[in-house]
Design a protein around this motif. Structure first.
Motif: not given
Lengths: 111, 115
Positions: B30-41
């Motif tokens: 049911n659930n979907m997600y968008w993430y971003r990945q950056d150095t240090g975060h």
């Protein structure tokens, strides 16, 4: 401030050494998870561990809610263990199922 | 085995251009997600969805839109791309919490460079 803090930020080991990775959190939580990310790759779940201790092969996860910490222990490290280890928590205040990630520990195991 | 597929895997865009990142899951989650990945975060949540037709703002939604036209597909849209949106983007799917099987399944990631 950051709700999830991981330490150390990076770690270099010789093959065969043990590693202890820490995750500290500043909010009450419903669950805690550990993920592994291969260099340049996707994330895979290692442990779903809301409390107590869980084992999987050479990996052990321990979550102590009262002390607001979780740890991942890797015994007899291998070069294939190299990568980034991230902890993530589901905050108790979350109205939906969301995970808050730490910044990760970058592990390098030398042959 | 749960499967989440992202496309494209790599994208170079110009500042001010429109970018659409696509995600498809075959897990019937049911659930979907968008993430971003950056150095240090670490990973930061941009948008998520409870099901077809729903989109919700995450922690850093500014500059992004999302679309969930079906159970299987979830898109992230950058209407006017900026260099600060250069990052690695991950899509994930999962079900409601409960039990040892509770986790997220991630796609391989999309590396976006905005020039």
């Amino acid at each position: 401030g950051q709700q999830v803090q991981q330490s150390p930020a990076s770690l270099v080991l010789q093959e065969g050494e043990n590693a202890e990775l820490q995750c500290n959190f500043s909010t009450s939580l419903n669950s805690m998870q550990w993920f592994y990310q291969r260099p340049g790759g996707s994330l895979v779940s290692l442990f779903y561990n809301p409390s107590g201790t869980k084992h999987s092969g050479r990996l052990t996860s321990t979550t102590v809610i009262k002390e607001r910490r979780s740890s991942l222990h890797i015994s007899s490290s291998q070069t294939t263990d190299s990568g980034t280890y991230l902890c993530a928590l589901e905050p108790a205040s979350s109205g939906s199922w969301q995970l808050i990630f730490g910044s990760g520990t970058q592990l390098t195991v030398m042959p | 085995e749960a499967a989440v597929t992202q496309s494209p895997r790599n994208k170079v865009a110009v500042t001010g251009g429109k970018v659409t990142l696509s995600c498809n899951q075959t897990n019937n989650h049911n659930n979907m997600y968008w993430y971003r990945q950056d150095t240090g975060h670490g990973l930061r949540l941009i948008h998520y969805s409870y099901g077809a037709g729903s989109t919700e703002k995450g922690d850093i939604p500014d500059g992004y839109k999302a679309s969930r036209p079906s159970q299987e597909n979830f898109s992230l849209i950058l209407e006017l791309a900026t260099p600060s949106q250069t990052s690695v983007y991950f899509c994930a799917s999962g079900d409601a919490p409960g039990g040892d099987q509770n986790t997220l399944y991630f796609g391989a990631g999309t590396r976006l460079s905005v020039l």
